[in-house]
Enzyme design. Sequence first.
Site, PDB file in Angstrom:
ATOM      1  NE  ARG A 163      -4.209  -1.829   2.096  1.00  0.00           N
ATOM      2  CZ  ARG A 163      -5.345  -1.316   1.586  1.00  0.00           C
ATOM      3  NH1 ARG A 163      -5.382  -0.050   1.211  1.00  0.00           N
ATOM      4  NH2 ARG A 163      -6.428  -2.063   1.442  1.00  0.00           N
TER       5      ARG A 163
ATOM      6  CG  ASN B 179      -4.901  -4.508  -1.244  1.00  0.00           C
ATOM      7  OD1 ASN B 179      -3.820  -4.336  -1.793  1.00  0.00           O
ATOM      8  ND2 ASN B 179      -4.991  -4.874   0.021  1.00  0.00           N
TER       9      ASN B 179
ATOM     10  CB  SER C 134      -7.143 -11.243   2.200  1.00  0.00           C
ATOM     11  OG  SER C 134      -6.361 -12.057   3.047  1.00  0.00           O
TER      12      SER C 134
ATOM     13  N   GLY D 114     -14.243   2.058   9.779  1.00  0.00           N
ATOM     14  CA  GLY D 114     -14.145   0.855   8.939  1.00  0.00           C
ATOM     15  C   GLY D 114     -12.894   0.051   9.225  1.00  0.00           C
TER      16      GLY D 114
END
Length: 223
Positions: A85, A102, A126, A175
């Site tokens: 990232r 991603n 993930s 989030g």
Amino acid sequence: MGTLSVRESKTAQLKMSTVGNSTNIFWQESPVGKLERQKLLNQKGCVVWITGLSGSGKSTLACSLSRELYTRGKLSYILDGDNLRHGLNKDLGFKADDRTENIRRVGEVAKLFADAGLICIASLISPYRKDRDACRAMLPDANFVEVFMNMPLELCEARDSKGLYKLARAGKIKGFTGIDDPYEPPLKCEIEIQQKDGDCPTPGAMAGEVVSYLEEKGYLQDH
Ligand SMILES: Nc1ncnc2c1ncn2[C@@H]1O[C@H](COP(=O)(O)OS(=O)(=O)O)[C@@H](OP(=O)(O)O)[C@H]1O
Ligand SMILES: Nc1ncnc2c1ncn2[C@@H]1O[C@H](COP(=O)(O)OP(=O)(O)O)[C@@H](O)[C@H]1O
């Protein structure tokens, strides 16, 4: 039809494709194939996909596994979500669609590394089962080893090595996986790492479990 020139006849042998938004593209075969690369490395390319909550030990396992493989003369490479990232995926956030993209990108890169003959260690939260399963489907010959870091949220939050859980609880990160964003545990994975009698296995023991699996499945030799 007249005799095709070498170029035309070569082109005639190449099949033109359209994949997504890429039109008029051709697949170029490499003169050195995967089996030859694996022979050179004396190992079989595969993807070890480590999934779990933030703080569950994904990077710790990835590093101890890579080190253990190195001591056995085996070549691996770590694809860490956080690290990617900073570059490849710096345009992505943490909304569901961005996490899906991603994982898709990292899956495609991991597939290339495995095709190169490496043991590719991908360590990313993930969180969505469908995304992990899509990566599994990308790999030919099922060379996909899913490792679930099954650590309780309480342990991950108690660790909070980056202080992110504290920020998430304070509403400063929205989030955050496990707090106000979902994590879907694997229903069927190759390896599950969990506490035994309330204790975490050591990083070395975690790595040893994965190495034993890779050895048993023949990934640490090319034949
Ligand atoms: N909202 C939110 N949720 C979860 N994690 C967050 C978030 N924001 C930043 N971070 C940091 O990003 C790391 C997870 O990145 P990943 O690429 O592995 O995430 S994902 O697979 O796209 O869900 C994760 O790293 P790890 O702690 O190593 O898992 C965090 O450090
Ligand atoms: N098996 C383990 N035993 C003890 N501490 C661990 C273990 N695995 C991870 N840790 C510790 O937990 C914290 C989070 O580990 P990390 O590997 O960064 O998790 P993740 O990559 O899933 O966010 C770190 O401080 C790390 O040292």
